[in-house]
Design a protein around this motif. Structure first.
Motif, mmCIF file in Angstrom:
data_model
loop_
_atom_site.group_PDB
_atom_site.id
_atom_site.type_symbol
_atom_site.label_atom_id
_atom_site.label_comp_id
_atom_site.label_asym_id
_atom_site.label_seq_id
_atom_site.Cartn_x
_atom_site.Cartn_y
_atom_site.Cartn_z
ATOM 1 N N ASN A 4 0.763 -1.084 0.109
ATOM 2 C CA ASN A 4 0.008 -0.118 -0.002
ATOM 3 C C ASN A 4 0.834 1.309 -0.122
ATOM 4 N N LEU A 5 0.895 1.760 -1.153
ATOM 5 C CA LEU A 5 2.033 2.982 -1.342
ATOM 6 C C LEU A 5 1.352 4.175 -0.875
ATOM 7 N N GLU A 6 -0.070 3.935 -0.536
ATOM 8 C CA GLU A 6 -0.833 5.368 -0.270
ATOM 9 C C GLU A 6 -0.794 5.617 1.380
ATOM 10 N N GLN A 7 -0.293 4.603 1.937
ATOM 11 C CA GLN A 7 -0.084 4.751 3.397
ATOM 12 C C GLN A 7 0.906 5.759 3.720
ATOM 13 N N GLY A 8 0.186 6.582 4.590
ATOM 14 C CA GLY A 8 1.296 7.594 5.146
ATOM 15 C C GLY A 8 1.120 8.930 4.182
ATOM 16 N N PRO A 17 2.903 9.624 1.154
ATOM 17 C CA PRO A 17 4.191 9.835 0.925
ATOM 18 C C PRO A 17 4.130 10.588 -0.492
ATOM 19 N N ALA A 18 5.324 11.438 -0.658
ATOM 20 C CA ALA A 18 5.642 12.046 -2.009
ATOM 21 C C ALA A 18 5.671 11.053 -2.946
ATOM 22 N N ALA A 19 5.451 11.062 -4.331
ATOM 23 C CA ALA A 19 5.727 10.087 -5.292
ATOM 24 C C ALA A 19 7.109 9.453 -5.364
ATOM 25 N N ASP A 20 8.306 10.295 -5.060
ATOM 26 C CA ASP A 20 9.676 9.931 -5.209
ATOM 27 C C ASP A 20 9.689 9.033 -3.910
ATOM 28 N N VAL A 21 9.296 9.383 -2.736
ATOM 29 C CA VAL A 21 9.353 8.278 -1.677
ATOM 30 C C VAL A 21 8.690 7.019 -2.010
ATOM 31 N N ALA A 22 7.483 7.148 -2.367
ATOM 32 C CA ALA A 22 6.692 5.991 -3.016
ATOM 33 C C ALA A 22 7.328 5.060 -3.866
ATOM 34 N N LEU A 23 8.195 5.769 -4.879
ATOM 35 C CA LEU A 23 9.030 4.755 -5.697
ATOM 36 C C LEU A 23 10.083 4.267 -5.215
ATOM 37 N N ARG A 24 10.886 4.768 -4.255
ATOM 38 C CA ARG A 24 11.972 4.374 -3.504
ATOM 39 C C ARG A 24 11.353 3.183 -2.664
ATOM 40 N N TRP A 25 10.207 2.953 -2.082
ATOM 41 C CA TRP A 25 9.828 2.185 -1.657
ATOM 42 C C TRP A 25 9.130 0.969 -2.315
ATOM 43 N N ILE A 65 -0.852 -1.119 -4.323
ATOM 44 C CA ILE A 65 -2.000 -0.021 -4.063
ATOM 45 C C ILE A 65 -1.453 1.421 -3.942
ATOM 46 N N HIS A 66 -1.789 1.952 -5.372
ATOM 47 C CA HIS A 66 -1.353 3.438 -5.482
ATOM 48 C C HIS A 66 -2.303 4.484 -5.427
ATOM 49 N N GLY A 67 -3.439 4.206 -5.445
ATOM 50 C CA GLY A 67 -4.762 4.982 -5.676
ATOM 51 C C GLY A 67 -4.838 5.575 -6.982
ATOM 52 N N TYR A 68 -5.804 6.412 -7.065
ATOM 53 C CA TYR A 68 -5.856 6.949 -8.611
ATOM 54 C C TYR A 68 -5.946 8.267 -8.414
ATOM 55 N N GLY A 69 -5.727 9.164 -7.342
ATOM 56 C CA GLY A 69 -5.608 10.491 -7.290
ATOM 57 C C GLY A 69 -7.160 11.047 -6.848
ATOM 58 N N SER A 70 -7.048 12.207 -5.955
ATOM 59 C CA SER A 70 -8.180 12.667 -5.574
ATOM 60 C C SER A 70 -9.194 13.247 -6.419
ATOM 61 N N SER A 71 -8.424 13.528 -7.577
ATOM 62 C CA SER A 71 -9.278 14.446 -8.640
ATOM 63 C C SER A 71 -10.140 13.444 -9.503
ATOM 64 N N GLY A 72 -9.539 11.816 -9.203
ATOM 65 C CA GLY A 72 -10.073 11.108 -10.176
ATOM 66 C C GLY A 72 -9.243 10.863 -11.655
ATOM 67 N N GLY A 83 -3.304 10.224 -9.959
ATOM 68 C CA GLY A 83 -2.604 10.772 -8.972
ATOM 69 C C GLY A 83 -0.963 10.878 -9.468
ATOM 70 N N LYS A 84 -0.012 11.455 -8.883
ATOM 71 C CA LYS A 84 1.004 11.485 -8.792
ATOM 72 C C LYS A 84 1.840 10.138 -8.509
ATOM 73 N N ILE A 85 1.416 9.628 -7.519
ATOM 74 C CA ILE A 85 1.982 8.328 -7.134
ATOM 75 C C ILE A 85 1.640 7.045 -8.174
ATOM 76 N N ARG A 86 0.250 7.151 -8.606
ATOM 77 C CA ARG A 86 -0.133 6.019 -9.946
ATOM 78 C C ARG A 86 0.662 6.490 -10.877
ATOM 79 N N THR A 87 0.919 7.642 -11.449
ATOM 80 C CA THR A 87 1.486 7.753 -12.507
ATOM 81 C C THR A 87 2.979 7.356 -12.607
ATOM 82 N N ALA A 88 3.604 7.734 -11.517
ATOM 83 C CA ALA A 88 5.008 7.445 -11.336
ATOM 84 C C ALA A 88 5.372 6.045 -11.213
#
Length: 115
Positions: free
Chosen positions: A9-13, A15-23, A42-49, A52-57
């Motif tokens: 679950n990369l959404e937990q906490g 994190p910024a996208a670069d932190v999530a990528l390292r994880w 699990i990266h989510g899809y962004g609150s805008s639908g 999100g940055k994590i998903r894309t990265a």
């Protein structure tokens, strides 16, 4: 029987996208060492639908890993369906994926990685 699919679950906490990528990178390396056949990210899809940055990265990084031959298969959650050839291939590599709750749910907030 050991669980062969790790859920990350990369959404937990939040994190910024670069932190999530390292994880993600660290977890992929650990999964390889443990000989896990699959990882559910699990990266989510962004609150805008819109994505999100994590998903894309994450998806960009995972596509690069697949192109380099470091992972076998990357399946976006929205394509994780019994009607998808890639999904059926994933079942041959990791039968446990047949039982995943996101099968046929078109969940844009997850991505499956086969190692």
């Amino acid at each position: 029987m050991a669980i062969s699919v790790k859920e990350l679950n990369l959404e937990q906490g939040m994190p910024a996208a670069d932190v999530a990528l390292r994880w993600l990178e660290a977890e992929l390396n650990a999964a390889r060492k443990m000989r896990r056949p699959a990882l559910k990210v699990i990266h989510g899809y962004g609150s805008s639908g819109k994505g999100g940055k994590i998903r894309t990265a994450c998806r960009k990084y995972l596509r690069e890993q697949a192109a380099a031959g470091r992972v076998r298969l990357v399946i976006a959650g929205e394509e994780f369906s019994i009607f998808s050839e890639e999904t059926r291939r994933s079942f041959a590599l990791c039968g446990e994926l047949r039982q995943d709750g996101d099968l046929d749910r078109e969940n844009r907030g997850v991505t499956f990685v086969l190692l």
